[in-house]
Write a protein that holds these residues in place. Structure first.
Motif, PDB file in Angstrom:
ATOM      1  N   VAL A 204     -24.845  16.401  -4.131  1.00  0.00           N
ATOM      2  CA  VAL A 204     -24.170  15.180  -3.678  1.00  0.00           C
ATOM      3  C   VAL A 204     -22.669  15.414  -3.560  1.00  0.00           C
ATOM      4  CG1 VAL A 204     -23.573  12.813  -4.300  1.00  0.00           C
ATOM      5  CG2 VAL A 204     -25.913  13.605  -4.581  1.00  0.00           C
ATOM      6  N   MET A 205     -22.065  16.014  -4.586  1.00  0.00           N
ATOM      7  CA  MET A 205     -20.626  16.249  -4.558  1.00  0.00           C
ATOM      8  C   MET A 205     -20.252  17.271  -3.492  1.00  0.00           C
ATOM      9  SD  MET A 205     -17.698  15.422  -5.702  1.00  0.00           S
ATOM     10  CE  MET A 205     -18.099  14.456  -7.159  1.00  0.00           C
ATOM     11  N   GLY A 206     -21.103  18.278  -3.305  1.00  0.00           N
ATOM     12  CA  GLY A 206     -20.791  19.314  -2.339  1.00  0.00           C
ATOM     13  C   GLY A 206     -20.934  18.875  -0.900  1.00  0.00           C
ATOM     14  N   THR A 207     -21.869  17.973  -0.615  1.00  0.00           N
ATOM     15  CA  THR A 207     -22.103  17.553   0.776  1.00  0.00           C
ATOM     16  C   THR A 207     -21.375  16.265   1.138  1.00  0.00           C
ATOM     17  OG1 THR A 207     -24.148  16.473   0.045  1.00  0.00           O
ATOM     18  CG2 THR A 207     -24.344  18.692   0.926  1.00  0.00           C
ATOM     19  N   VAL A 208     -21.339  15.324   0.214  1.00  0.00           N
ATOM     20  CA  VAL A 208     -20.628  14.064   0.479  1.00  0.00           C
ATOM     21  C   VAL A 208     -19.171  14.202   0.084  1.00  0.00           C
ATOM     22  CG1 VAL A 208     -20.496  11.606  -0.055  1.00  0.00           C
ATOM     23  CG2 VAL A 208     -22.723  12.710   0.168  1.00  0.00           C
ATOM     24  N   GLY A 209     -18.949  14.610  -1.164  1.00  0.00           N
ATOM     25  CA  GLY A 209     -17.606  14.913  -1.629  1.00  0.00           C
ATOM     26  C   GLY A 209     -16.737  13.702  -1.844  1.00  0.00           C
ATOM     27  N   PRO A 210     -15.644  13.888  -2.582  1.00  0.00           N
ATOM     28  CA  PRO A 210     -14.749  12.767  -2.869  1.00  0.00           C
ATOM     29  C   PRO A 210     -13.970  12.280  -1.659  1.00  0.00           C
ATOM     30  CG  PRO A 210     -13.841  14.833  -3.697  1.00  0.00           C
ATOM     31  CD  PRO A 210     -15.236  15.125  -3.235  1.00  0.00           C
TER      32      PRO A 210
END
Length: 418
Positions: A204-210
């Motif tokens: 999730v963090m790698g594809t959507v990211g902050p």
């Protein structure tokens, strides 16, 4: 060496291992970016494992729980209390969502012109969804994972075993043993949770990211703060006021299913962890846990209701649609009503959103644009919404168990093993 590491690993309580995996997964995903998709299969495997448990766990534990009541009337009492509480907490969530949206005004100044319109496949009418609760073929319901239909059939089987009295006791004993078996299998599968959580959060963090998350910063803050306030004020409040219990043991007891809910974004997928926490951490009786929690996993949508209320006002602010007291009341009433029949539909929040936006006068084109704008970062918000949903399930089950005089206070108040 391996044995020593294994002892250290299993010597750490599961919720701490899951929390560490969640944090490390977020850090890893931030740094490796799209490469996180290479490990997503580990998270998918974990979700498949817990989904594998859902139908047999719900069916066996619910039949066992119903037979333990020894009186069909008690099932109606438990179900009525649970549904009333679920509706009440859902309405409170909607109020919190509306208030926060009016304070934060997340839609003011938002440009939706760059959003790609997205339409939704029909989820079917409310009548069709309610009719689907009664399965034409229970074995097909098992295969399809239709939890509401499984619940309905399990209640009938459990009630039938009560009515057969002594002649049905051998089969009732089988279900009782099966319930214990499924809880043990759940404990085995949950040992894989830290690895699955790490992979899912990293993905999730790698594809959507902050970066995407920051595009709708105020809306995201509103959803997270709203869910936190709802769990603190409403869920803690009903445990304190209705159950007359201290709230800190409750919050300690729900940590593990909360972490699983945050990583999987699915109340149904979290159900095995929720049932385990109810019995071992909160002292909730088997009849209450096995009937209230599966029902809550499919119809209780506190976090989603809060989110939909906020999105409705966000959309109205973005498109300049004026809202008055009547429209706010419509948002609250429609979200509460539609959520009952939409919870088991994939992407339930999006179907709810379309229904609510329609009643406040938004066009289908505007709704499609809002959905297209929300979709890229919906997963991050869905994670927090699911935490609120699962916490609400356990809060209601705790209150009902106290009302039924079935809660074990020693288990509830026991300090966790560090």
């Amino acid at each position: 060496m391996i044995r020593r590491l294994a002892r250290r690993w299993f010597g750490i309580v599961l919720w701490k291992r899951i929390l560490a995996a969640l944090v490390l997964g977020a850090i890893a995903g931030f740094f490796i970016g799209d490469a996180s998709q290479q490990i997503k299969w580990i998270g998918d495997l974990f979700i498949r494992m817990i989904k594998m448990l859902i139908v047999p766990l719900v069916f066996v534990t619910l039949v066992s729980g119903v037979t333990a009541m020894k009186d069909p009337k008690r099932l109606g009492s438990i179900g009525g209390k649970a549904i009333a509480l679920y509706l009440g907490t859902t309405f409170c969530a909607i109020v919190i969502g509306i208030v926060l949206a009016l304070i934060l005004r997340p839609g003011v100044g938002i440009d939706l012109s760059g959003a790609e319109a997205t339409t939704l496949d029909s989820a079917g009418s409310l009548t069709d969804r309610l009719m689907g609760i009664v399965p034409e073929n229970p074995f097909a319901a098992f295969a399809e994972g239709n939890v509401l239909a499984v619940i309905f059939f399990a209640i009938l089987v459990g009630t039938g075993l009560i009515l057969t009295a002594e002649r049905g006791k051998p089969l009732a004993d089988v279900f009782d043993a099966g319930s214990e078996l499924m809880l043990k299998v759940t404990a085995i599968v949950m040992e894989f949770a830290p690895f699955g959580v790490f992979a899912l959060v990293a993905w999730v963090m790698g594809t959507v990211g902050p970066a995407t998350f920051l595009n709708v910063f105020l809306l995201a803050v509103g959803v997270y703060v709203g869910c936190f306030l709802h769990m603190l004020i409403v869920h803690g409040g009903i445990v304190k006021l209705f159950a007359r219990l201290p709230v800190m043991p409750f919050y300690r007891g729900v940590r593990e299913p909360q972490l699983v809910a945050y990583s999987t974004s699915s109340s149904s997928a979290t159900l095995p962890a929720t049932l385990s926490a109810a019995e071992h951490n909160l002292g909730i009786s088997a009849p209450v846990a096995s009937s209230v929690l599966p029902l809550g996993a499919t119809v209780n949508m506190d976090g989603t209701a809060l989110y939909v209320a906020m999105i409705s006002i966000f959309a109205a602010q973005a498109f300049g649609v004026p809202l008055g007291i009547y429209e706010y009341a419509l948002i609250g009433f429609t979200t509460t009503l539609v959520s009952i029949g939409t919870a088991s539909v994939p992407s339930a929040s999006l179907f709810l959103m379309a229904a609510v936006l329609d009643v406040i006068g938004m066009t289908s084109a505007q709704t499609a644009i809002v959905v297209g704008f929300i979709l890229p970062f919906d997963r991050i918000l869905d994670m927090m919404r699911t935490v609120a949903n699962v916490t609400g399930d356990l809060a209601v089950a705790t209150v009902v168990s106290v009302w039924e005089k079935d809660l074990d206070p020693e288990t509830y108040n026991a300090l966790p093993t560090e």
